[in-house]
Motif scaffolding. Structure first.
Motif, PDB file in Angstrom:
ATOM      1  N   ARG A   1       0.838  -1.216   0.000  1.00 19.70           N
ATOM      2  CA  ARG A   1       0.000   0.000   0.000  1.00 19.70           C
ATOM      3  C   ARG A   1       0.862   1.251   0.000  1.00 19.70           C
ATOM      4  O   ARG A   1       0.533   2.231  -0.676  1.00 19.70           O
ATOM      5  CB  ARG A   1      -0.929   0.001   1.209  1.00 19.70           C
ATOM      6  CG  ARG A   1      -1.999  -1.038   1.101  1.00 19.70           C
ATOM      7  CD  ARG A   1      -2.964  -0.962   2.254  1.00 19.70           C
ATOM      8  NE  ARG A   1      -3.651  -2.238   2.343  1.00 19.70           N
ATOM      9  CZ  ARG A   1      -3.974  -2.837   3.455  1.00 19.70           C
ATOM     10  NH1 ARG A   1      -3.717  -2.264   4.617  1.00 19.70           N
ATOM     11  NH2 ARG A   1      -4.591  -3.997   3.438  1.00 19.70           N
TER      12      ARG A   1
ATOM     13  N   SER B   1      -6.206  -8.959  -7.933  1.00 20.53           N
ATOM     14  CA  SER B   1      -7.036  -9.043  -6.726  1.00 20.53           C
ATOM     15  C   SER B   1      -6.332  -8.402  -5.525  1.00 20.53           C
ATOM     16  O   SER B   1      -6.968  -7.747  -4.701  1.00 20.53           O
ATOM     17  CB  SER B   1      -7.392 -10.496  -6.417  1.00 20.53           C
ATOM     18  OG  SER B   1      -6.220 -11.262  -6.206  1.00 20.53           O
ATOM     19  N   THR B   2      -5.022  -8.567  -5.441  1.00 21.70           N
ATOM     20  CA  THR B   2      -4.248  -7.946  -4.356  1.00 21.70           C
ATOM     21  C   THR B   2      -4.248  -6.433  -4.510  1.00 21.70           C
ATOM     22  O   THR B   2      -4.465  -5.691  -3.541  1.00 21.70           O
ATOM     23  CB  THR B   2      -2.802  -8.477  -4.342  1.00 21.70           C
ATOM     24  OG1 THR B   2      -2.834  -9.904  -4.234  1.00 21.70           O
ATOM     25  CG2 THR B   2      -1.995  -7.893  -3.201  1.00 21.70           C
TER      26      THR B   2
ATOM     27  N   SER C   1      -6.450  -4.601  -6.059  1.00 24.98           N
ATOM     28  CA  SER C   1      -7.795  -4.130  -5.765  1.00 24.98           C
ATOM     29  C   SER C   1      -8.025  -4.010  -4.259  1.00 24.98           C
ATOM     30  O   SER C   1      -8.588  -3.015  -3.777  1.00 24.98           O
ATOM     31  CB  SER C   1      -8.812  -5.090  -6.379  1.00 24.98           C
ATOM     32  OG  SER C   1     -10.117  -4.676  -6.083  1.00 24.98           O
ATOM     33  N   HIS C   2      -7.576  -4.998  -3.521  1.00 28.83           N
ATOM     34  CA  HIS C   2      -7.696  -4.982  -2.057  1.00 28.83           C
ATOM     35  C   HIS C   2      -6.956  -3.775  -1.467  1.00 28.83           C
ATOM     36  O   HIS C   2      -7.485  -3.071  -0.601  1.00 28.83           O
ATOM     37  CB  HIS C   2      -7.144  -6.296  -1.489  1.00 28.83           C
ATOM     38  CG  HIS C   2      -6.995  -6.309  -0.017  1.00 28.83           C
ATOM     39  ND1 HIS C   2      -8.075  -6.416   0.841  1.00 28.83           N
ATOM     40  CD2 HIS C   2      -5.891  -6.209   0.763  1.00 28.83           C
ATOM     41  CE1 HIS C   2      -7.630  -6.382   2.090  1.00 28.83           C
ATOM     42  NE2 HIS C   2      -6.316  -6.266   2.063  1.00 28.83           N
ATOM     43  N   HIS C   3      -5.730  -3.531  -1.937  1.00 30.06           N
ATOM     44  CA  HIS C   3      -4.931  -2.413  -1.412  1.00 30.06           C
ATOM     45  C   HIS C   3      -5.547  -1.060  -1.786  1.00 30.06           C
ATOM     46  O   HIS C   3      -5.612  -0.152  -0.955  1.00 30.06           O
ATOM     47  CB  HIS C   3      -3.495  -2.497  -1.915  1.00 30.06           C
ATOM     48  CG  HIS C   3      -2.713  -3.618  -1.332  1.00 30.06           C
ATOM     49  ND1 HIS C   3      -2.857  -4.055  -0.030  1.00 30.06           N
ATOM     50  CD2 HIS C   3      -1.755  -4.410  -1.876  1.00 30.06           C
ATOM     51  CE1 HIS C   3      -2.024  -5.052   0.203  1.00 30.06           C
ATOM     52  NE2 HIS C   3      -1.339  -5.295  -0.908  1.00 30.06           N
TER      53      HIS C   3
ATOM     54  N   ASP D   1      -8.651  -0.456  -2.374  1.00 30.80           N
ATOM     55  CA  ASP D   1      -9.865  -0.319  -1.578  1.00 30.80           C
ATOM     56  C   ASP D   1      -9.541   0.142  -0.154  1.00 30.80           C
ATOM     57  O   ASP D   1     -10.198   1.033   0.388  1.00 30.80           O
ATOM     58  CB  ASP D   1     -10.629  -1.642  -1.554  1.00 30.80           C
ATOM     59  CG  ASP D   1     -11.953  -1.530  -0.834  1.00 30.80           C
ATOM     60  OD1 ASP D   1     -12.742  -0.628  -1.175  1.00 30.80           O
ATOM     61  OD2 ASP D   1     -12.205  -2.345   0.074  1.00 30.80           O
ATOM     62  N   ALA D   2      -8.519  -0.444   0.441  1.00 29.86           N
ATOM     63  CA  ALA D   2      -8.133  -0.065   1.812  1.00 29.86           C
ATOM     64  C   ALA D   2      -7.684   1.400   1.867  1.00 29.86           C
ATOM     65  O   ALA D   2      -8.060   2.141   2.783  1.00 29.86           O
ATOM     66  CB  ALA D   2      -7.023  -0.979   2.324  1.00 29.86           C
TER      67      ALA D   2
END
Length: 123
Positions: free
Chosen positions: A16, A45-46, A48-50, A52-53
Motif C-alpha cells: 500500500r 485481486s491484491t 484491488s484490495h490495497h 480499496d483499503a
C-alpha cells in the motif's frame, strides 16, 4: 484520532505504501488501475484490495472515465495526516541549550502548500 490510526495502518503495509507513493508521483490527476498494476507488479485481486483499503481510509479518491478507473491521492486528507504527524515537531527545541534553530516550514504551512500545489482545499 481514529481516522489517523486508520490511515497510518493502511500505509503500514509495504504494498500500500508503494501504491501511495506511486500516486503521489502521479500528481493530482492520479493514474488508471492498469498503469498502477503495471508499475507495482502485483496480482489484480491484491491490487484491488490495497486500493480499496487506501480509499476507505480516505487517502485516495477514485473516479471512472469510460471503462477505466483512476485513483489519485486525496491531497486535503494527506495534508491533514502530515499536519497531524508534524504538529508538535521540534516542540521546545528552541529552549534546549546548544540546539540549532530549525529553518524548515512549519507543519501548517507545509500542509497548506501541499494542498495548494495539488489543487485541493484543506478540510
Amino acid at each position: 484520532m481514529k481516522e489517523f490510526v486508520s490511515q497510518l495502518s493502511a500505509l503500514g503495509q509495504s504494498g500500500r505504501l508503494e501504491i501511495f507513493r506511486l500516486l503521489v508521483r502521479a500528481g493530482p490527476d492520479g493514474t488508471c488501475v492498469d498503469e498502477i498494476k503495471r508499475r507495482v507488479k502485483m496480482p489484480g485481486s491484491t491490487l484491488s484490495h490495497h486500493l480499496d483499503a487506501l480509499t476507505r481510509c480516505g487517502l485516495l479518491t477514485a473516479h471512472r472515465a469510460g471503462r477505466f478507473i483512476y485513483y489519485a491521492v486525496n491531497w486535503p486528507k494527506a495534508a491533514k495526516l502530515i499536519r497531524f504527524m508534524t504538529e508538535d515537531c521540534c516542540a521546545g527545541l528552541h529552549k534546549t541549550p546548544g540546539a540549532s534553530p530549525v529553518r524548515s516550514l512549519s507543519a501548517n504551512r507545509l500542509s497548506r502548500k501541499i494542498t495548494r500545489r495539488h489543487g485541493g482545499h484543506d478540510e
